[in-house]
Motif scaffolding. Structure first.
Motif, mmCIF file in Angstrom:
data_model
loop_
_atom_site.group_PDB
_atom_site.id
_atom_site.type_symbol
_atom_site.label_atom_id
_atom_site.label_comp_id
_atom_site.label_asym_id
_atom_site.label_seq_id
_atom_site.Cartn_x
_atom_site.Cartn_y
_atom_site.Cartn_z
ATOM 1 N N ASN A 255 0.435 -1.553 0.130
ATOM 2 C CA ASN A 255 0.452 0.262 0.081
ATOM 3 C C ASN A 255 0.878 1.338 0.418
ATOM 4 N N ALA A 256 2.215 1.446 -1.114
ATOM 5 C CA ALA A 256 3.350 2.466 -1.373
ATOM 6 C C ALA A 256 3.582 2.421 -2.675
ATOM 7 N N LEU A 257 4.057 3.209 -1.951
ATOM 8 C CA LEU A 257 5.056 3.820 -4.152
ATOM 9 C C LEU A 257 6.037 3.200 -3.336
ATOM 10 N N GLU A 258 5.916 2.277 -4.870
ATOM 11 C CA GLU A 258 7.623 1.165 -4.663
ATOM 12 C C GLU A 258 8.044 1.630 -6.305
ATOM 13 N N MET A 259 9.833 1.270 -5.943
ATOM 14 C CA MET A 259 10.273 0.843 -7.136
ATOM 15 C C MET A 259 10.644 -0.063 -7.384
ATOM 16 N N PHE A 260 10.592 -0.517 -8.853
ATOM 17 C CA PHE A 260 10.221 -2.020 -9.745
ATOM 18 C C PHE A 260 11.585 -1.793 -10.579
ATOM 19 N N CYS A 261 12.419 -2.854 -10.341
ATOM 20 C CA CYS A 261 13.735 -2.268 -11.492
ATOM 21 C C CYS A 261 14.308 -3.912 -12.282
ATOM 22 N N VAL A 262 14.487 -3.169 -13.611
ATOM 23 C CA VAL A 262 14.942 -4.477 -14.265
ATOM 24 C C VAL A 262 16.138 -4.910 -13.997
ATOM 25 N N ASN A 263 16.332 -5.787 -14.113
ATOM 26 C CA ASN A 263 18.209 -6.828 -14.006
ATOM 27 C C ASN A 263 18.839 -6.992 -14.922
ATOM 28 N N GLN A 264 19.567 -7.486 -15.519
ATOM 29 C CA GLN A 264 20.388 -7.959 -16.476
ATOM 30 C C GLN A 264 20.284 -9.344 -16.044
ATOM 31 N N PRO A 265 19.855 -9.839 -17.647
ATOM 32 C CA PRO A 265 19.125 -11.036 -17.450
ATOM 33 C C PRO A 265 20.671 -12.095 -16.789
ATOM 34 N N PRO A 266 20.410 -13.038 -16.302
ATOM 35 C CA PRO A 266 21.350 -14.206 -15.386
ATOM 36 C C PRO A 266 22.948 -14.326 -16.975
ATOM 37 N N GLN A 267 22.567 -14.674 -17.755
ATOM 38 C CA GLN A 267 23.375 -14.586 -18.687
ATOM 39 C C GLN A 267 24.307 -12.823 -19.776
ATOM 40 N N PHE A 268 23.562 -12.252 -18.793
ATOM 41 C CA PHE A 268 24.765 -11.188 -19.197
ATOM 42 C C PHE A 268 24.874 -10.126 -17.784
ATOM 43 N N MET A 269 25.155 -11.217 -16.636
ATOM 44 C CA MET A 269 25.236 -10.174 -15.454
ATOM 45 C C MET A 269 26.434 -10.348 -15.579
ATOM 46 N N GLY A 270 26.756 -8.900 -15.209
ATOM 47 C CA GLY A 270 28.169 -8.620 -15.180
ATOM 48 C C GLY A 270 29.523 -8.158 -16.331
ATOM 49 N N ILE A 271 28.406 -8.619 -17.860
ATOM 50 C CA ILE A 271 28.959 -8.440 -18.847
ATOM 51 C C ILE A 271 28.415 -8.123 -19.960
ATOM 52 N N ILE A 272 26.749 -7.967 -20.550
ATOM 53 C CA ILE A 272 26.490 -6.562 -20.934
ATOM 54 C C ILE A 272 26.034 -5.090 -19.737
ATOM 55 N N ASN A 273 26.075 -4.683 -20.233
ATOM 56 C CA ASN A 273 25.000 -3.766 -18.899
ATOM 57 C C ASN A 273 24.188 -2.568 -19.328
ATOM 58 N N PHE A 274 23.033 -1.802 -19.179
ATOM 59 C CA PHE A 274 22.440 -1.446 -19.623
ATOM 60 C C PHE A 274 23.011 0.405 -20.060
ATOM 61 N N ALA A 275 23.026 1.378 -21.057
ATOM 62 C CA ALA A 275 22.854 1.995 -21.254
ATOM 63 C C ALA A 275 22.319 3.208 -22.497
ATOM 64 N N ILE A 276 22.832 4.079 -22.144
ATOM 65 C CA ILE A 276 21.589 5.128 -23.801
ATOM 66 C C ILE A 276 21.943 5.265 -24.812
ATOM 67 N N ALA A 277 20.935 6.127 -25.484
ATOM 68 C CA ALA A 277 21.672 5.699 -26.932
ATOM 69 C C ALA A 277 20.815 6.611 -27.228
#
Length: 496
Positions: free
Chosen positions: A229-251
């Motif tokens: 019953n509150a405002l929460e932050m929901f996050c998208v994580n890296q898929p396991p196969q990309f964890m620590g290898i491929i990171n988010f970016a902005i185009a």
């Protein structure tokens, strides 16, 4: 732009004077009207996450928005309508800055330099992480006498710093900085907000620049959680196969699909579903400048390790990789089927002396002996190597014998607007047993000897490739091979 444009951004064309298509949104408005005033004031974030984002595209209440605008091409007027994926096109990202409260600055002064004593006695742990982390210049200054005002005057501390929050990063809880970007969320023109959680942005508080894969740890949005019953932050994580290898970016380009580009009064939908890659888009007075790049979708194209088409990088011949990047994005997304294996390349293993031809069909042929060493080192190129991908531990050999598409890395000069990438097909796609889709422009693939079996056994058959540079008028930058039909036929053969 929030930064100088990347080499890719410099190749794009802006869109000015676009309008939101006023269709849809009735279900969202009904959901907002049903909320109590305090939640309604939050906008889309006040709607429960399940209601706003659950279900598929046909059933969820948040559906993609559309924009329309007019453009001139060849002295004629055209009308265009583009789709904007939900939570995809956003305005300039802005670091969430805040100043220390007087309660905290008073607590720091009262410590006479024992800064740790201010934590939980007027200052929060988040204040410390953002403003005076251990080892920072500001912390060193405060350890003299705790006078934050003096440290600001001396340039050792800043009045405002990026807000920090705790987040799970690679399995550990870490402090991250908050960057917000208003985003076009739902039809017809409902706005939401993307939240980029980044590594420490430092004293300059600069948001991540275009194609910077080194800073963004998670991509989030806020929504109402009925469980708390509150405002929460929901996050998208890296898929396991990309964890620590491929990171988010902005185009610093906007990516989406064309619904149509046609003459006024027409009712057909030429170029339906073709990809558009545009520069900043001004829609009803709002300017959208960026697109999030997700691991497992497009982020790996511009990162090494990954596909390695880094927009700021250079090919071994000294040319920018920007055109290669645009070409690969166009080819990677030119499909209506997900999960199809492909190979893209921009250079030949065969040297000029090893090619034979052309034959009556315009094909060149090369029989290449790889020798005991196997494929060459990449050396900054993506070699065709008979359109094969191989890996070790365990050994796997994927042969992609059919060349289906090629791209120049420019925009198609025959399609109004200058936003649709220039993509050409081959006769493979026109084959009724394949996709039965004759693209408006075609090129002729060449042939190279292919490997047979496991390991590097003798060559016994050929696969298709493309001899780069053989058609100077085409200037193909990257070509795509595959061994599986992908559903390419979204183009109107009749064109306009």
């Amino acid at each position: 732009m929030w930064n100088p444009p990347s080499p890719v951004g410099e190749l794009t064309s802006p869109i000015v004077g676009a309008r939101f298509v006023q269709e849809g949104g009735e279900e969202i408005q009904a959901a907002l009207d049903a909320l109590p005033p305090e939640r309604r004031a939050l906008g889309l974030a006040g709607i429960s996450v399940e209601l706003l984002h659950s279900g598929d595209e046909a059933t969820r209440i948040c559906r993609p928005a559309h924009v329309e605008f007019e453009l001139m091409h060849g002295g004629q007027m055209f009308e265009a309508r583009y789709e904007a994926n939900s939570y995809f096109l956003h305005t300039e990202p802005v670091v969430e800055l805040y100043a220390l409260s007087s309660t905290c600055t008073d607590a720091l002064l009262a410590t006479s330099g024992v800064v740790a004593d201010a934590i939980d006695n007027g200052c929060a742990h988040a204040d410390q992480a953002a403003h005076f982390a251990v080892g920072s210049r500001c912390r060193t200054c405060l350890e003299i006498d705790g006078d934050h005002g003096r440290c600001v005057t001396e340039g050792q501390c800043r009045t405002e710093m990026a807000r920090s929050v705790l987040a799970d990063v690679d399995g550990t809880t870490q402090w991250v900085d908050v960057v917000r970007a208003p985003v076009l969320a739902c039809a017809p023109s409902y706005m939401g907000e993307l939240i980029y959680l980044t590594r420490d942005l430092g004293d300059d508080n600069e948001p991540p620049g275009p194609f910077d894969h080194s800073l963004i740890e998670q991509l989030c949005f806020e929504a109402w959680d009925d469980r708390t019953n509150a405002l929460e932050m929901f996050c998208v994580n890296q898929p396991p196969q990309f964890m620590g290898i491929i990171n988010f970016a902005i185009a610093d380009l906007l990516i989406g699909r064309v619904e149509y580009i046609r003459r006024p009064g027409a009712t057909n939908e030429p170029y339906h579903h073709r990809l558009y890659l545009s520069g900043p888009m001004e829609i009803d007075g709002m300017t959208f400048v960026g697109t999030p790049l997700y691991p497992g979708a497009l982020a790996e194209v511009s990162q090494t390790p990954g596909w390695g088409y880094e927009p700021y990088g250079f090919r071994p011949d000294g040319e920018s990789r920007a055109r290669d990047y645009l070409a690969v994005i166009a080819l990677k997304t030119a499909t209506t089927i997900d999960g199809v294996p492909i190979g893209t390349y921009n250079h030949n293993v065969c040297t000029d002396a090893e090619w034979r031809g052309p034959d009556a069909m315009g094909r060149y042929h090369c029989k290449l002996d790889p020798g005991p060493e196997g494929p060459p080192d990449q050396e900054g190129w993506d070699y065709d190597w008979a359109a094969q991908l191989y890996s070790e531990n365990p050994f796997r050999l994927d042969i992609f014998p059919l060349v289906t598409l090629g791209a120049t890395g420019y925009y198609d000069p025959n399609i109004p607007g200058g936003h649709v990438p220039h993509v050409l097909g081959t006769s493979v796609l026109a084959n009724p047993l394949w996709d039965d889709c004759a693209w408006p422009e075609q090129f002729v693939p060449d042939e190279i000897s292919n490997q047979d079996g496991v390991g590097f056994d003798p060559y016994t058959f050929t696969g298709q490739t493309y001899r780069f540079g053989k058609d100077p008028n085409l200037d193909l930058r990257v070509v795509l091979s595959t061994n599986w039909r992908r559903g390419f036929c979204f183009e109107s053969i009749d064109g306009l």
